[in-house]
Design an enzyme around this catalytic site. Sequence first.
Site, PDB file in Angstrom:
ATOM      1  N   ASN A 100       0.806  -1.228   0.000  1.00 37.46           N
ATOM      2  CA  ASN A 100       0.000   0.000   0.000  1.00 37.46           C
ATOM      3  C   ASN A 100       0.835   1.273   0.000  1.00 37.46           C
ATOM      4  OD1 ASN A 100      -2.266  -1.641   0.113  1.00 37.46           O
ATOM      5  ND2 ASN A 100      -2.344  -1.569   2.339  1.00 37.46           N
ATOM      6  N   CYS A 101       2.109   1.195  -0.283  1.00 42.49           N
ATOM      7  CA  CYS A 101       2.934   2.397  -0.405  1.00 42.49           C
ATOM      8  C   CYS A 101       3.226   2.629  -1.883  1.00 42.49           C
ATOM      9  CB  CYS A 101       4.244   2.275   0.358  1.00 42.49           C
ATOM     10  SG  CYS A 101       4.050   2.519   2.124  1.00 42.49           S
ATOM     11  N   LEU A 102       2.934   3.826  -2.341  1.00 40.80           N
ATOM     12  CA  LEU A 102       3.147   4.150  -3.758  1.00 40.80           C
ATOM     13  C   LEU A 102       4.609   4.312  -4.082  1.00 40.80           C
ATOM     14  CD1 LEU A 102       0.275   6.737  -4.145  1.00 40.80           C
ATOM     15  CD2 LEU A 102       0.249   4.330  -4.781  1.00 40.80           C
TER      16      LEU A 102
END
EC number: 2.8.1.-
Length: 102
Positions: A100-102
């Site tokens: 969930n980290c871009l």
Amino acid sequence: MYALDNDGFLANLEDWSEDAALWLAAQEGITLTDAHWEVLHALRAFYAQYDLAPAMRPLVKHIGNTLGADKGRSVYLMQLFPGSPAKLAAKIAGLPRPTNCL
């Protein structure tokens, strides 16, 4: 010096050491202080326990629980690891990219 994946994370997690962290931090323009090391070691302990690199919310909660409420804040972590603290701290700590980290 170290094998990295396309996102700049260590290709082999076993390659991590404090020297590797210093090198990775330098690649990001960060000079590690005692405050950085506290977070990095807490993050590595989290990974050892749960076998995952936490996204931002779990990271903030874990840091607050382990290092104190004054350090368990997004603002504090963003001062140490600008941009995306969970992603950048995981990278320097030699962990995989958090989900969930871009």
